[in-house]
Design an enzyme around this catalytic site. Structure first.
Site, PDB file in Angstrom:
ATOM      1  N   HIS A   1       0.933  -1.360   0.144  1.00 48.85           N
ATOM      2  CA  HIS A   1       0.060   0.184  -0.244  1.00 48.85           C
ATOM      3  C   HIS A   1       0.741   1.179   0.130  1.00 48.85           C
ATOM      4  O   HIS A   1       1.779   1.488   0.754  1.00 48.85           O
ATOM      5  CB  HIS A   1      -0.815  -0.135   1.331  1.00 48.85           C
ATOM      6  CG  HIS A   1      -1.943   0.944   1.299  1.00 48.85           C
ATOM      7  ND1 HIS A   1      -2.184   1.887   2.327  1.00 48.85           N
ATOM      8  CD2 HIS A   1      -3.038   1.359   0.357  1.00 48.85           C
ATOM      9  CE1 HIS A   1      -3.166   2.554   2.324  1.00 48.85           C
ATOM     10  NE2 HIS A   1      -3.561   2.332   0.784  1.00 48.85           N
TER      11      HIS A   1
ATOM     12  N   HIS B   1      -2.158  11.230  -1.970  1.00 48.13           N
ATOM     13  CA  HIS B   1      -3.375  10.454  -1.562  1.00 48.13           C
ATOM     14  C   HIS B   1      -4.216  11.797  -1.245  1.00 48.13           C
ATOM     15  O   HIS B   1      -5.457  11.568  -1.845  1.00 48.13           O
ATOM     16  CB  HIS B   1      -3.192   9.686  -0.388  1.00 48.13           C
ATOM     17  CG  HIS B   1      -4.582   9.011   0.257  1.00 48.13           C
ATOM     18  ND1 HIS B   1      -5.257   9.867   0.946  1.00 48.13           N
ATOM     19  CD2 HIS B   1      -5.117   8.040  -0.259  1.00 48.13           C
ATOM     20  CE1 HIS B   1      -6.402   9.154   1.335  1.00 48.13           C
ATOM     21  NE2 HIS B   1      -6.348   7.710   0.740  1.00 48.13           N
TER      22      HIS B   1
ATOM     23  N   GLU C   1       0.863  -0.375  -4.865  1.00 50.31           N
ATOM     24  CA  GLU C   1      -0.518   0.547  -4.895  1.00 50.31           C
ATOM     25  C   GLU C   1      -0.004   1.896  -4.975  1.00 50.31           C
ATOM     26  O   GLU C   1       0.754   2.344  -3.958  1.00 50.31           O
ATOM     27  CB  GLU C   1      -1.686   0.189  -4.053  1.00 50.31           C
ATOM     28  CG  GLU C   1      -2.568   0.998  -4.142  1.00 50.31           C
ATOM     29  CD  GLU C   1      -2.897   1.982  -3.337  1.00 50.31           C
ATOM     30  OE1 GLU C   1      -4.122   2.951  -3.355  1.00 50.31           O
ATOM     31  OE2 GLU C   1      -1.944   2.506  -2.381  1.00 50.31           O
TER      32      GLU C   1
ATOM     33  N   GLU D   1      -4.179   3.759  -8.269  1.00 48.21           N
ATOM     34  CA  GLU D   1      -5.425   4.397  -7.796  1.00 48.21           C
ATOM     35  C   GLU D   1      -5.647   5.679  -8.597  1.00 48.21           C
ATOM     36  O   GLU D   1      -4.989   6.534  -8.206  1.00 48.21           O
ATOM     37  CB  GLU D   1      -5.879   4.439  -6.461  1.00 48.21           C
ATOM     38  CG  GLU D   1      -7.188   4.814  -5.930  1.00 48.21           C
ATOM     39  CD  GLU D   1      -7.462   5.118  -4.516  1.00 48.21           C
ATOM     40  OE1 GLU D   1      -8.400   5.780  -4.277  1.00 48.21           O
ATOM     41  OE2 GLU D   1      -6.917   4.480  -3.644  1.00 48.21           O
TER      42      GLU D   1
END
Length: 251
Positions: free
Chosen positions: A17, A59, A44, A119
Site C-alpha cells: 500500500h 493521496h 499501490e 488508484e
C-alpha cells in the site's frame, strides 16, 4: 499487452500500500524502494493531476498531511510540487523526499519488473479529466510491456475517463460500502476486478463477483486474522501496509 481477464491474471496476491505502508513516507520513491526490499513485487499508488495536467502521486486532496505544502495539491503546477518536502513529516531519515510524478514511478517499476496498481484519486471535480490523462500517460509509458498496470478508483467517472483513453488497461472499482448498483456499474465500465474494504467480503459476495467474471481484491489488510480470512474465502489480492509482517511469497 495481453488482455487481462479472470483466467489470465498476472498480478501477485500481495500488494504494498502506497509503496511500503507506514514504514516510509507514502507515495514517494523511497517507499516503493523499501517495499521492494521487503520482497514485494506489486505496489499501490495514488495519482492525481497537477494544475498543468501532469499526473503525480498524492493521496489527499490537500498537501498538509504528507508534505510541507499548503492547500490543494492539484492547484499547484508540477514545478511547485517538485519543490515540496514529502518526507520530513514521516521521519528525519526521509527529509527532502520529493513528490514523484507517475512517470517516475512507472519507470522504476518497468525497469525492475514490478507490477503497479494505480488508484486514480482525482481532485474533487476533476474525475473524468484525471482518468483520461492518467489513461493516456499509462498507455504511453507501458507501451510494449507484457503486463499493464491495474487502474482502480472509487469514482466511476474516473474509470470511464481511463476507459476512453486506455481501454486496454484493466480497471477495478473500489468500494468502501456496497451501494445500489455498484456491481452493475463495474460491469458497465468493463472492470476486471472489485477492490473492497476487506470487511465487506463474505462467501456470497465473493461468489457473486466471481460469477460476474471479476477478481476479488481487498484493502487495507494489516492483521493476520483478516488476511487468513480473505485467503480462506478465495479472494485474489491483498493490499497491505504491513510489508514487515506479511511475506509476499505467501500463497
Amino acid at each position: 499487452m495481453n488482455a487481462i481477464t479472470t483466467s489470465h491474471w498476472p498480478y501477485p496476491r500481495w500488494i504494498a500500500h502506497r509503496g511500503a505502508g507506514k514504514l516510509a513516507p507514502e507515495n514517494t520513491l523511497a517507499a516503493f524502494r523499501l517495499g521492494a526490499q521487503h520482497g514485494y513485487r506489486m505496489f499501490e499508488c495514488d495519482a492525481k493531476l497537477s494544475a498543468d495536467g501532469v499526473p503525480f502521486l498524492l493521496h489527499d486532496a490537500t498537501l498538509e498531511r504528507t508534505t510541507n505544502g499548503r492547500g490543494t495539491g492539484g492547484d499547484l503546477p508540477l514545478g511547485a510540487l517538485a519543490q515540496l518536502d514529502a518526507g520530513s513529516w514521516h521521519s528525519r531519515a526521509y527529509a527532502g523526499e520529493a513528490v514523484p510524478t507517475l512517470e517516475a514511478l512507472a519507470r522504476f517499476c518497468i525497469a525492475n519488473g514490478y507490477f503497479l496498481n494505480i488508484e486514480i484519486k482525482p481532485t474533487p471535480g476533476q474525475e473524468e479529466t484525471t482518468g483520461r490523462v492518467v489513461g493516456e500517460t499509462a498507455a504511453r509509458l507501458w507501451q510494449g510491456q507484457a503486463v499493464p498496470p491495474l487502474f482502480s478508483s472509487f469514482k466511476p467517472d474516473a474509470l470511464a475517463g481511463a476507459q476512453a483513453t486506455a481501454a486496454h488497461i484493466p480497471r477495478a472499482l473500489l468500494l468502501d460500502t456496497l451501494w445500489d448498483g455498484c456491481l452493475d456499474t463495474a460491469r458497465r465500465l468493463g472492470c476486471v476486478a472489485i477492490v473492497c474494504n476487506h470487511a465487506l467480503w463474505d462467501a456470497a459476495l465473493v461468489a457473486q463477483v466471481k460469477g460476474m467474471g471479476m477478481r476479488t481484491l481487498s484493502y487495507t489488510v494489516n492483521d493476520d486474522w483478516a488476511a487468513q480470512r480473505l485467503i480462506a474465502l478465495g479472494t485474489d489480492g491483498i493490499i497491505t501496509d504491513r510489508v514487515d509482517l506479511f511475506s509476499p511469497a505467501t500463497p
